[in-house]
Design an enzyme around this catalytic site. Structure first.
Site, PDB file in Angstrom:
ATOM      1  N   SER A 168      31.961  47.369 -12.182  1.00  0.00           N
ATOM      2  CA  SER A 168      31.125  46.393 -11.498  1.00  0.00           C
ATOM      3  C   SER A 168      31.906  45.115 -11.310  1.00  0.00           C
ATOM      4  O   SER A 168      32.824  44.811 -12.083  1.00  0.00           O
ATOM      5  CB  SER A 168      29.860  46.106 -12.322  1.00  0.00           C
ATOM      6  OG  SER A 168      29.141  45.022 -11.784  1.00  0.00           O
ATOM      7  N   TYR A 181      25.414  44.017 -19.935  1.00  0.00           N
ATOM      8  CA  TYR A 181      25.974  44.680 -18.765  1.00  0.00           C
ATOM      9  C   TYR A 181      27.407  44.236 -18.509  1.00  0.00           C
ATOM     10  O   TYR A 181      28.309  45.069 -18.377  1.00  0.00           O
ATOM     11  CB  TYR A 181      25.100  44.381 -17.546  1.00  0.00           C
ATOM     12  CG  TYR A 181      25.451  45.205 -16.337  1.00  0.00           C
ATOM     13  CD1 TYR A 181      25.081  46.540 -16.245  1.00  0.00           C
ATOM     14  CD2 TYR A 181      26.149  44.648 -15.267  1.00  0.00           C
ATOM     15  CE1 TYR A 181      25.388  47.306 -15.139  1.00  0.00           C
ATOM     16  CE2 TYR A 181      26.468  45.409 -14.150  1.00  0.00           C
ATOM     17  CZ  TYR A 181      26.083  46.732 -14.093  1.00  0.00           C
ATOM     18  OH  TYR A 181      26.410  47.489 -12.999  1.00  0.00           O
TER      19      TYR A 181
END
Length: 312
Positions: A168, A181
């Site tokens: 990501s 995350y």
């Protein structure tokens, strides 16, 4: 979070499949290969599975529930390839080993692994239940390491394999309220770099190729869910929902087709690196692997003051 803090590309980004990663360009190029995609029930994972099927690979799709994968299974099967769904919690080692063993018994030795399963909780650590925070690490980092730990020795023994870890942009920036995350994605990206170097120690640096792939700005249920009400009440919501939606411009198929292209081995010079699927792979390849490594491009790094180096 202010997106302007991170800069804006002056080179146009790709937002749909292009050139070498189109369906037509990849038709049949993964024929005869067995692939595994985790988190395949919907969104990015479903698109990856279908792109691999379109390129000729047999596909094992994995998620928490088999029933929720019916649409993905039907989509993959429509392209004339073998597809089978499996239920597995990727953070459970016993379940991971059992599932991967079952896939190889049903479909054959696994050639391609795409670690896509992931979860996101938008909440600052100070307001978090620790178990909820840690579950993100378990799914997003421990899960991929469990599948890799299980399959890598088998790939080594066979002398080939492709592993794609869905990373990501969050792995490379600081985004408040997403600590679990961003931390897990950064760890997964670093693991990709390091594991590729370990393949060099095995004499399999190009035979087994790993990638950390940013899927682009995809508006999934995970990314569009927003912070819980109690968090917004405490910290406010500096930007409205429509503003953040405007940042997500990419369809899941862009990541799917990039994965199918990487699986062919045509991007091996990018192995071990962090790749943004919106950036044209042809441009990256033209730069050359030697230059990319020498200049520390597409890797997690730290920039010190001039004159200071990151010495051992």
């Amino acid at each position: 979070m202010d997106p302007n803090e991170f800069g804006t590309s002056t080179i146009p980004l790709q937002h749909v499949p292009y050139g070498p990663i189109t369906v037509e360009a990849l038709k049949g190029k993964n024929a005869g290969k067995i692939s595994v995609v985790t988190g395949a029930a919907q969104g990015i994972g479903a698109a990856i599975a279908e792109s691999l099927a379109k390129s000729g690979a047999a596909v094992a799709i994995v998620d928490l529930s088999i029933d929720k994968q019916k649409a993905t299974q039907q989509a993959c099967a429509s392209h004339g390839t073998k597809v089978k769904a499996y239920a597995c919690d990727v953070s459970d080692q016993e379940a991971v080993v059992k599932t991967l063993d079952g896939i190889e018994q049903d479909l054959g030795p696994i050639d391609i692994l795409v670690n896509n399963a992931g979860i996101l909780v938008q909440r600052p650590l100070i307001m978090s239940d620790f178990d909820s925070f840690w579950k993100q690490i378990e799914v997003n980092f421990k899960g991929p390491l469990l599948t890799i730990h299980t399959l890598l020795p088998r790939m080594r023994d066979r002398g080939h394999g492709c592993i794609i870890n869905i990373a990501s942009r969050s792995a490379t920036v600081d985004v408040p309220m997403t600590l679990g995350y961003v931390t897990s994605k950064a760890a997964l990206t670093r693991a990709t770099h390091t594991l590729q170097r370990e393949m060099a120690l095995e004499g399999l640096d190009s035979a087994i190729h790993l990638y950390a792939l940013h899927p682009g700005g995809v508006l999934t249920g995970m990314g569009a869910s927003g912070a819980p009400k109690d968090v917004q009440e405490k910290y406010g919501d500096p930007k409205d929902e429509e503003f953040f939606k405007s940042l997500f411009k990419d369809p899941p198929v862009l990541c799917g087709q990039t994965c199918a292209w990487l699986a062919t081995g045509e991007g091996q010079d990018l192995r071990g690196l962090y790749i943004d699927c919106r950036q044209d792979v042809t441009r990256l390849l033209e730069k050359g692997r030697e230059v990319l490594l020498q200049e520390k491009r597409n890797v997690l790094t730290v920039n010190f003051l001039d004159g200071y180096e990151n010495e051992p």
